[in-house]
Structures are given as structure tokens and as C-alpha cells.
Design a protein around this motif. Structure first.
Motif, short mmCIF file in Angstrom:
data_model
loop_
_atom_site.label_atom_id
_atom_site.label_comp_id
_atom_site.label_asym_id
_atom_site.label_seq_id
_atom_site.Cartn_x
_atom_site.Cartn_y
_atom_site.Cartn_z
N UNK A 213 83.60 64.07 38.79
CA UNK A 213 84.31 62.99 38.11
C UNK A 213 84.19 63.23 36.61
N UNK A 214 85.27 63.04 35.89
CA UNK A 214 85.26 63.30 34.45
C UNK A 214 85.43 61.99 33.68
N UNK A 215 84.68 61.89 32.59
CA UNK A 215 84.71 60.71 31.73
C UNK A 215 84.95 61.21 30.30
N UNK A 216 86.14 61.00 29.82
CA UNK A 216 86.58 61.65 28.57
C UNK A 216 86.19 60.81 27.36
N UNK A 217 85.30 61.34 26.54
CA UNK A 217 84.75 60.56 25.44
C UNK A 217 84.84 61.23 24.06
N UNK A 218 85.26 62.47 23.98
CA UNK A 218 85.18 63.21 22.72
C UNK A 218 86.51 63.84 22.34
N UNK A 219 86.58 64.28 21.11
CA UNK A 219 87.77 64.95 20.62
C UNK A 219 87.45 65.87 19.48
N UNK A 220 88.46 66.33 18.76
CA UNK A 220 88.26 67.30 17.69
C UNK A 220 87.38 66.75 16.57
N UNK A 221 87.34 65.43 16.43
CA UNK A 221 86.51 64.83 15.37
C UNK A 221 85.16 64.35 15.89
N UNK A 222 84.86 64.60 17.15
CA UNK A 222 83.56 64.23 17.69
C UNK A 222 83.65 63.18 18.78
#
Length: 424
Positions: A213-222
């Protein structure tokens, strides 16, 4: 197959836009108010309680960002420093702290540790064979999660759950970090993978039969603390068995303010194993970021293989260096020039380094360029040189993916090629 374990990843996101949509929030910051375990009281309504606390200290009802109410008690809100101070003295408030920006961290780990049949390769998309559900039966009944992956995201009997926590409209990986760490931990066995023929072998995770299961919390800025706390809150309630995440703050944080420590504490009280990377810094004192004693902390140190390449000089001498070089010059000989000899704009030192803007594209055409710094590879590629040979002394056995035929030499070999060039 695959009914024994569920693995959750707190690693990915895209755009991070948090907070309220109206009112003047000047002077306010994102704070997390941690209130411990959820009271064992059927009449307790977490969100109502959180709103009443905010009303008491601010007189406003529009500054609540998120309530944590599934696995532990707390909330995130836009607060002034004075309001945060007032809340910190209230009953049932364990700690209050500003939301911080955390960063993603991350090969061939399992084989190096003695778990055989592993050559790891980053997998970018949910359609990768690493996440195929071929051979997997129905999703276990214990699973309480959902597939809310958003746009262009589909779950299956292997990849059984997805959530995202930002202004993004999808859980889909767009920076290759989350799918890499997911396949590293629980990717299926995939045969005959390589990087353009390099490191050919089997790609698999540590537990290929696990569901993900994936929980998406981050991006290019952190990765924002408020989102990571929400992912922990959901993952625990969804019924995962293991939480693994390669996210951390640049330094250790007091446990009562550390969202990794807080979230993992409530996970382990439910029998969930939690693993976290300890950071990409070091080796030096104080470089470990994951210090909570109830987590399994995983450190990156070294590896047991090398990616090497060689340059053959006109006199037949071979010099070996480091590069993940997928190019071939087919044994063709090309002239070699020092950076300082193929510039029209820079002084000697900058030209020797092949600093940005220093190489003359007309002078490097058809040549291999010698540069005193690793960054010269990019300048050589930008100016369309045939290849580059650079000096690197930062790390031992430091091989990197390159955009043109090139390799890095240590001091002895680099001095040898400079001597060869000066004797020509």
C-alpha cells in the motif's frame, strides 16, 4: 500467495499546498498538536474537540488543517506563536511543534546483507512487473484500507491500497523515489533487468510475496510533517503489518517533536514493525536521524560491487576509473584535450575545471575533454564533446550515471593522464 504481510510506504508526493483557503493567515505557521492516544470513550469526537481548542485560543474556526483521529489523537493547524504557547499548557496536549520539511532518502541491499537472489533496480511506475499481481489471490479480509490513488492510478491484488496527502491529484510516482523504495522492500522477482546492459540480473524486493500500500506524502520540495503524520494515522488504521519509509529530517529531533517517532510509537503498540532510513549524511557523529528505540533503523554504508570503466591511451596504457557508462565508442580513437586548451572565455583555473560556460563547442568537437572537477562532465555534454575524463577525490568508488562517454579517475591515474597529455 502474498497473504502474510502488508507493507506501507511513506515516501512520495508532488505539490505540497497545506492550510486554509480563506482568512488572513499572515504571521501563522503550520503547527502539529500531539495529544497522545485517542481516549477510550465512545462519546469522544476528536475533530470537535480539536475545533473547540482552536476556538478557545484564536476565536477562529477556519485554521484547522487536519485532525488525526484514526490511530492517535492530534491535529495540525495554522497558529501564531502565542496561540501555540497557550495550547502547549492545556490539559491533554503532550507536545506542540512546527511542521518541518523532511526529505527523501535512499541498489542492491538485500544481497549485500546476505539475502541472496537479489539485484535491485528502481522501478518508476505502478505498471512495472515489480508490482504485477500475477499469482496473487484475493486481497486479505484484514485489509481495511482503500485505493484512492487519484488520476491515472490503479490498484491490483499486489498493490492493494493508495492515498495521497497534498494538492496533487494522484498517488502516482513522478520522481522515482517511492516506486524505487517500494520495489526494494517488496517488489516481485523480475528477470533479466539491467541498466542498458549493466548490472544484469534479477530485480526483487526483500519480501516479494508481500502486498503493498502506498501513502504519498513527499515531492520535489520535500515532505511536510503534517502529511507524514496523516499517513501514519491512516496506515495504522488500515491494517498494515510493516511500515517502511525512506524519509527523514537533516538531524535528530527530540522524540516528543519527531513525527517519525510519534507515528511509529503508535504503530508498534499495534504490533506493526516500523523501519526507517537513518539518513544520507555521515559518517560522522550525530549524523543519524532515526533515533527512536522502537523503530528498526537502517543505515546505508557501502556495497560489495564496483562500476568501473577504462580509458586506453595512445601508447596502449590502460587507466581504470569509475562510471556507470552505458555508451560505447567502439574502440575508436579520439583526440584528448585539457579544458584550459579548449576555452575562449575563461581563465586557466575555471577552464581546467571545465566550469559552466567555459568550453568552446567548436574546440571540443570530436574530442575527449580532460577536466579537473567532476562537474566538468555536464559542461562537456552541453558543448557536445565526444567524452570526458574527470578528476574525483570526494568519495571512494564513486560511480555515477553519465550523459556521455566518461569516467572519473583518482589522483594517481589522473596525474598519469595529464603527464601523458603534456608529453604529446
Amino acid at each position: 500467495m502474498g497473504n502474510s504481510i502488508l507493507i506501507v510506504f511513506l515516501c512520495l508526493s508532488s505539490i505540497l499546498l497545506l492550510g486554509t483557503s480563506n482568512a488572513n493567515n499572515e504571521g501563522r505557521k503550520d503547527y502539529i498538536v500531539y495529544m497522545g492516544a485517542i481516549p477510550d470513550d465512545d462519546t469522544y469526537l476528536p475533530t470537535s474537540h480539536h475545533a473547540s481548542l482552536l476556538q478557545e485560543v484564536s476565536g477562529r474556526n477556519d485554521i484547522l488543517i487536519r485532525s488525526y483521529k484514526r490511530s492517535f489523537n492530534g491535529f495540525a493547524a495554522k497558529l501564531t506563536d502565542n496561540e501555540a504557547q497557550q495550547l502547549s499548557s492545556m490539559e491533554n496536549v503532550v507536545s506542540i511543534f512546527p511542521s518541518r520539511t523532511h526529505y527523501i532518502q535512499t541498489t542492491r541491499s538485500w544481497d549485500f546483507m546476505g539475502f541472496n537472489d537479489t539485484t535491485l533496480k528502481a522501478e518508476r511506475s505502478a505498471e512495472s512487473p515489480s508490482f504485477s499481481d500475477e499469482g496473487f489471490g484475493p486481497i486479505p479480509k484484514k485489509w481495511k484500507g482503500v485505493c484512492k490513488g487519484g488520476t491515472n492510478f490503479t490498484c491490483n491484488n499486489k498493490l492493494i491500497g493508495a492515498r495521497y496527502y497534498s494538492a496533487s491529484n494522484s498517488s502516482r510516482d513522478n520522481v522515482s523515489h517511492g516506486s524505487h523504495t517500494a520495489s526494494t522492500a517488496a517488489g516481485n522477482k523480475v528477470k533479466d533487468v539491467s541498466f542498458y546492459g549493466l548490472a544484469q540480473g534479477i530485480a526483487r524486493g526483500g519480501f516479494p510475496s508481500a502486498r503493498i500500500a502506498v501513502y504519498k506524502t513527499c515531492g520535489s520540495s520535500g515532505c511536510k510533517s503534517v502529511d507524514i503524520m496523516a499517513a501514519f494515522d491512516d496506515a495504522i488504521a488500515d491494517g498494515v503489518d510493516i511500515i517502511t519509509f525512506s524519509v527523514g529530517y537533516p538531524k535528530a529531533i527530540p522524540l516528543e517533536q519527531d513525527i517519525s517517532a510519534i507515528g511509529s510509537y503508535h504503530a508498534v503498540t499495534k504490533g506493526i514493525i516500523v523501519t526507517q532510513s537513518v539518513g544520507n549524511n555521515g559518517p560522522k557523529l550525530g549524523s543519524t536521524q532515526s533515533i527512536a528505540p522502537w523503530m528498526l533503523s537502517v543505515a546505508a554504508s557501502t556495497t560489495d560491487r564496483l562500476f568501473i570503466d577504462k580509458v586506453v591511451l595512445g601508447n596502449g596504457k590502460m587507466l581504470y576509473g569509475f562510471s556507470i557508462n552505458s555508451f560505447s565508442l567502439n574502440d575508436t580513437k579520439y583526440p584528448l584535450s585539457y579544458g584550459k586548451d579548449v576555452t575562449s572565455t575563461c581563465g586557466v583555473k575555471d577552464a581546467q575545471f571545465c566550469s559552466a560556460g567555459c568550453l568552446d563547442p567548436n574546440k571540443v568537437k570530436g574530442k575527449i575533454v580532460l577536466c579537473n572537477h567532476y562537474s566538468g562532465i555536464r559542461e562537456a555534454a552541453n558543448k557536445k564533446a565526444i567524452g570526458a575524463i574527470v578528476f574525483s577525490e570526494n568519495f571512494e568508488n564513486d560511480s555515477r550515471i553519465v550523459p556521455l562517454p566518461s569516467l572519473a579517475l583518482k589522483r594517481q591515474n589522473y596525474d598519469a593522464i595529464k603527464s601523458y597529455l603534456s608529453s604529446e
